[in-house]
Design a protein around this motif. Structure first.
Motif, PDB file in Angstrom:
ATOM      1  N   MET A 246       0.832  -1.381   0.029  1.00 28.89           N
ATOM      2  CA  MET A 246      -0.057  -0.085   0.046  1.00 28.89           C
ATOM      3  C   MET A 246       0.830   1.255   0.120  1.00 28.89           C
ATOM      4  O   MET A 246       0.615   2.136   0.927  1.00 28.89           O
ATOM      5  N   HIS A 247       1.810   1.390  -1.044  1.00 28.01           N
ATOM      6  CA  HIS A 247       2.755   2.563  -1.115  1.00 28.01           C
ATOM      7  C   HIS A 247       2.892   2.751  -2.480  1.00 28.01           C
ATOM      8  O   HIS A 247       2.620   1.831  -3.555  1.00 28.01           O
ATOM      9  N   HIS A 248       3.602   3.858  -2.772  1.00 31.42           N
ATOM     10  CA  HIS A 248       4.287   4.384  -3.982  1.00 31.42           C
ATOM     11  C   HIS A 248       4.931   3.165  -4.564  1.00 31.42           C
ATOM     12  O   HIS A 248       5.873   2.486  -4.055  1.00 31.42           O
ATOM     13  N   GLY A 249       5.113   3.184  -6.064  1.00 33.69           N
ATOM     14  CA  GLY A 249       6.153   2.559  -6.503  1.00 33.69           C
ATOM     15  C   GLY A 249       7.344   3.504  -6.895  1.00 33.69           C
ATOM     16  O   GLY A 249       7.491   4.683  -6.918  1.00 33.69           O
ATOM     17  N   PHE A 250       8.621   2.699  -7.282  1.00 36.48           N
ATOM     18  CA  PHE A 250       9.980   3.522  -7.527  1.00 36.48           C
ATOM     19  C   PHE A 250       9.876   3.203  -8.866  1.00 36.48           C
ATOM     20  O   PHE A 250      10.163   2.001  -9.324  1.00 36.48           O
ATOM     21  N   TYR A 251      10.200   4.207  -9.874  1.00 35.94           N
ATOM     22  CA  TYR A 251      10.237   4.325 -11.149  1.00 35.94           C
ATOM     23  C   TYR A 251      11.643   4.874 -11.839  1.00 35.94           C
ATOM     24  O   TYR A 251      11.936   5.745 -11.293  1.00 35.94           O
ATOM     25  N   ASP A 252      11.707   4.350 -13.103  1.00 35.62           N
ATOM     26  CA  ASP A 252      12.847   5.264 -13.736  1.00 35.62           C
ATOM     27  C   ASP A 252      12.057   6.521 -14.260  1.00 35.62           C
ATOM     28  O   ASP A 252      10.820   6.388 -14.726  1.00 35.62           O
ATOM     29  N   PRO A 253      12.729   7.661 -14.118  1.00 33.58           N
ATOM     30  CA  PRO A 253      12.045   8.907 -14.624  1.00 33.58           C
ATOM     31  C   PRO A 253      11.443   8.848 -16.170  1.00 33.58           C
ATOM     32  O   PRO A 253      12.182   8.186 -16.845  1.00 33.58           O
TER      33      PRO A 253
ATOM     34  N   VAL B 217       7.752  -3.062  -5.185  1.00 34.96           N
ATOM     35  CA  VAL B 217       8.927  -3.687  -4.396  1.00 34.96           C
ATOM     36  C   VAL B 217      10.095  -3.107  -4.647  1.00 34.96           C
ATOM     37  O   VAL B 217      10.890  -3.159  -3.840  1.00 34.96           O
ATOM     38  N   ARG B 218      10.357  -2.523  -5.919  1.00 36.20           N
ATOM     39  CA  ARG B 218      11.560  -1.855  -6.169  1.00 36.20           C
ATOM     40  C   ARG B 218      11.632  -0.693  -5.219  1.00 36.20           C
ATOM     41  O   ARG B 218      12.740  -0.357  -4.755  1.00 36.20           O
ATOM     42  N   MET B 219      10.487   0.044  -4.647  1.00 35.73           N
ATOM     43  CA  MET B 219      10.428   0.988  -3.533  1.00 35.73           C
ATOM     44  C   MET B 219      11.433   0.533  -2.176  1.00 35.73           C
ATOM     45  O   MET B 219      12.116   1.207  -1.771  1.00 35.73           O
ATOM     46  N   ILE B 220      10.917  -0.600  -1.950  1.00 37.32           N
ATOM     47  CA  ILE B 220      11.283  -1.341  -0.578  1.00 37.32           C
ATOM     48  C   ILE B 220      12.819  -1.374  -0.866  1.00 37.32           C
ATOM     49  O   ILE B 220      13.679  -1.044  -0.190  1.00 37.32           O
ATOM     50  N   GLU B 221      13.435  -2.211  -1.904  1.00 40.03           N
ATOM     51  CA  GLU B 221      14.657  -2.435  -2.101  1.00 40.03           C
ATOM     52  C   GLU B 221      15.408  -1.016  -2.206  1.00 40.03           C
ATOM     53  O   GLU B 221      16.809  -0.788  -1.642  1.00 40.03           O
ATOM     54  N   GLU B 222      14.997  -0.064  -2.791  1.00 38.93           N
ATOM     55  CA  GLU B 222      15.696   1.201  -2.992  1.00 38.93           C
ATOM     56  C   GLU B 222      15.868   2.045  -1.606  1.00 38.93           C
ATOM     57  O   GLU B 222      16.781   2.336  -1.478  1.00 38.93           O
ATOM     58  N   ALA B 223      14.929   1.857  -0.743  1.00 40.95           N
ATOM     59  CA  ALA B 223      14.934   2.526   0.510  1.00 40.95           C
ATOM     60  C   ALA B 223      16.036   1.674   1.369  1.00 40.95           C
ATOM     61  O   ALA B 223      16.783   2.228   2.248  1.00 40.95           O
ATOM     62  N   LEU B 224      15.900   0.284   1.484  1.00 42.26           N
ATOM     63  CA  LEU B 224      16.849  -0.450   2.118  1.00 42.26           C
ATOM     64  C   LEU B 224      18.437   0.155   1.450  1.00 42.26           C
ATOM     65  O   LEU B 224      19.273   0.231   2.442  1.00 42.26           O
ATOM     66  N   LYS B 225      18.581   0.125   0.244  1.00 40.20           N
ATOM     67  CA  LYS B 225      19.851   0.495  -0.382  1.00 40.20           C
ATOM     68  C   LYS B 225      20.356   1.797   0.219  1.00 40.20           C
ATOM     69  O   LYS B 225      21.520   2.261   0.633  1.00 40.20           O
ATOM     70  N   PHE B 226      19.417   2.856  -0.030  1.00 40.24           N
ATOM     71  CA  PHE B 226      19.479   4.095   0.501  1.00 40.24           C
ATOM     72  C   PHE B 226      20.106   4.212   2.040  1.00 40.24           C
ATOM     73  O   PHE B 226      20.858   4.801   2.275  1.00 40.24           O
ATOM     74  N   ALA B 227      19.582   3.469   2.775  1.00 40.50           N
ATOM     75  CA  ALA B 227      19.971   3.407   4.144  1.00 40.50           C
ATOM     76  C   ALA B 227      20.830   2.590   4.592  1.00 40.50           C
ATOM     77  O   ALA B 227      21.474   2.607   5.687  1.00 40.50           O
ATOM     78  N   SER B 228      21.637   1.934   3.544  1.00 40.83           N
ATOM     79  CA  SER B 228      22.640   1.088   3.780  1.00 40.83           C
ATOM     80  C   SER B 228      22.474  -0.154   4.739  1.00 40.83           C
ATOM     81  O   SER B 228      23.369  -0.269   5.546  1.00 40.83           O
ATOM     82  N   VAL B 229      21.203  -0.515   4.651  1.00 40.88           N
ATOM     83  CA  VAL B 229      21.152  -1.872   5.434  1.00 40.88           C
ATOM     84  C   VAL B 229      21.955  -3.009   5.194  1.00 40.88           C
ATOM     85  O   VAL B 229      21.899  -3.361   3.963  1.00 40.88           O
ATOM     86  N   PRO B 230      22.598  -3.706   6.030  1.00 39.77           N
ATOM     87  CA  PRO B 230      23.623  -4.567   5.667  1.00 39.77           C
ATOM     88  C   PRO B 230      23.024  -5.914   4.924  1.00 39.77           C
ATOM     89  O   PRO B 230      21.809  -6.435   5.339  1.00 39.77           O
ATOM     90  N   GLU B 231      23.651  -6.434   3.933  1.00 35.36           N
ATOM     91  CA  GLU B 231      23.348  -7.531   3.249  1.00 35.36           C
ATOM     92  C   GLU B 231      23.890  -8.806   3.820  1.00 35.36           C
ATOM     93  O   GLU B 231      23.443  -9.844   3.680  1.00 35.36           O
TER      94      GLU B 231
END
Length: 359
Positions: free
Chosen positions: A97-104, A118-132
């Protein structure tokens, strides 16, 4: 259904002008008078009371009893809004229930929109440097404003860990539990009806504190970020993805009257209190001894979202579902064009703010 009726439904934002006659025109099915009257009257009473909530300071100053009462009424309005509308959203858009992350400037289909969420979730995790790294990945997660559990389930699967979601909506919590059970995640994710401003968790419990598009509903932004920091464990990442208004220039004391008027209409429909800017969030986080505070404007990456939501609402399935769901959902649909207008004017910003609690 006449095209003019669809156009009226999309463009209208004069909420008081919608009558049972209009609804019958949209659907061909009269809405019972008792249901329409009760819903409309309830919405008008709540809107009047919400005005006091918007005057509460972002800094969390003491408020009087009447304002505190109005905050509680706002929370009930939020819960009822999502009780009423979550089923429609899931039916058309799925469990995120949230926005998507798109290429402009991308052109996308409905299936692309779900992938973009789903990409929005992944991009947010990447931006925050959550460890893999398996040795450093989060071992416990809280999803603050979890909706029907889309992010909770995704994060639990991704990290193989436990995730707890909280929402004001009992309907959302129940549906989230059912979806988790259907996916075999009932031992990994759990959901509670709880207030993000008074979370039922001990200090330092979670390695990842996640808030995806819930901050805009918080009437006390300072208390909100304090709670996120309180439940974060040492070294935990905190991720806030939320709607904001534009940052003010050094010569401005507030938004201009036209901007405030536009946001007020959106607030009335979506049960939102005072908006704040991305800079406001950063200023609220800075005194909390948090590290790596950073923010970004992702508005260009979410541009296709609201046009797509409007298109999905203006199908026969979307229209009939909206009408049958109730007045709160109808109000939300009627101001969707205003969200697009706010983005195009640069007034509304889609922001991500992240930080880390010291070890």
């Amino acid at each position: 259904m006449p095209f003019q009726s669809l156009n009226f439904f999309a463009a209208s934002n004069v909420l008081g002008g919608l009558t049972r006659k209009h609804i019958t025109l949209f659907t061909g099915c009269p809405l019972p008078r008792d249901r329409f009257t009760t819903s409309v009257q309830g919405a008008r009473i709540l809107n009047k009371k919400e005005m006091a909530v918007r005057q509460a300071s972002l800094g969390g100053v003491d408020v009087d009893l009447e304002t505190k009462t109005n905050v509680e009424k706002l929370k009930r309005g939020i819960a009822e809004f999502y009780d009423e509308s979550s089923g429609i959203w899931e039916d058309i858009w799925g469990d995120h229930m949230h926005h998507g992350f798109y290429d402009p400037n991308s052109t996308v289909s409905l299936s692309d929109h779900r992938a973009a969420q789903v990409r929005m979730i992944e991009e947010a995790l990447k931006f925050a440097s959550v460890p893999e790294d398996p040795m450093k990945k989060p071992k416990s997660i809280v999803d603050v404003g979890c909706g029907i559990g889309g992010s909770s389930q995704y994060l639990a699967r991704k990290y193989g860990t436990e995730c707890t979601g909280i929402t004001l909506s009992p309907v959302q919590a129940e549906r989230a539990r059912a979806l988790a059970a259907a996916q075999g995640l009932e031992n990994k994710v759990s959901f509670e009806v709880a207030d993000a401003l008074n979370q039922p968790f001990p200090d330092g419990k979670f390695d990842l504190v996640w808030s995806m598009e819930s901050g805009e509903h918080m009437p006390e932004k300072a208390k909100f970020v304090n709670e996120l920091a309180r439940v974060a464990a040492p070294g935990a990442r905190i991720i806030i993805v939320t709607w904001c208004h534009r940052n003010l220039s050094s010569s401005e004391q507030s938004l201009n009257p036209d901007e405030k008027k536009l946001l007020d209409k959106i607030c009335d429909a979506y049960y939102l209190p005072t908006w704040c800017s991305t800079d406001d969030y950063v200023k609220l986080l800075q005194p909390l001894s948090l590290q790596d505070i950073k923010a970004a404007d992702w508005s260009e990456y979410v541009a296709p979202f609201w046009p797509a939501v409007i298109r999905s609402a203006l199908t026969w399935k979307g229209i009939t579902s909206l009408i049958l769901s109730g007045w709160k959902t109808i109000k939300g649909a009627m101001v969707m064009p205003l969200m697009m207008k706010g983005y195009k004017k640069g007034l509304i910003k889609f922001a991500i703010i992240t930080c880390r609690k010291p070890e």
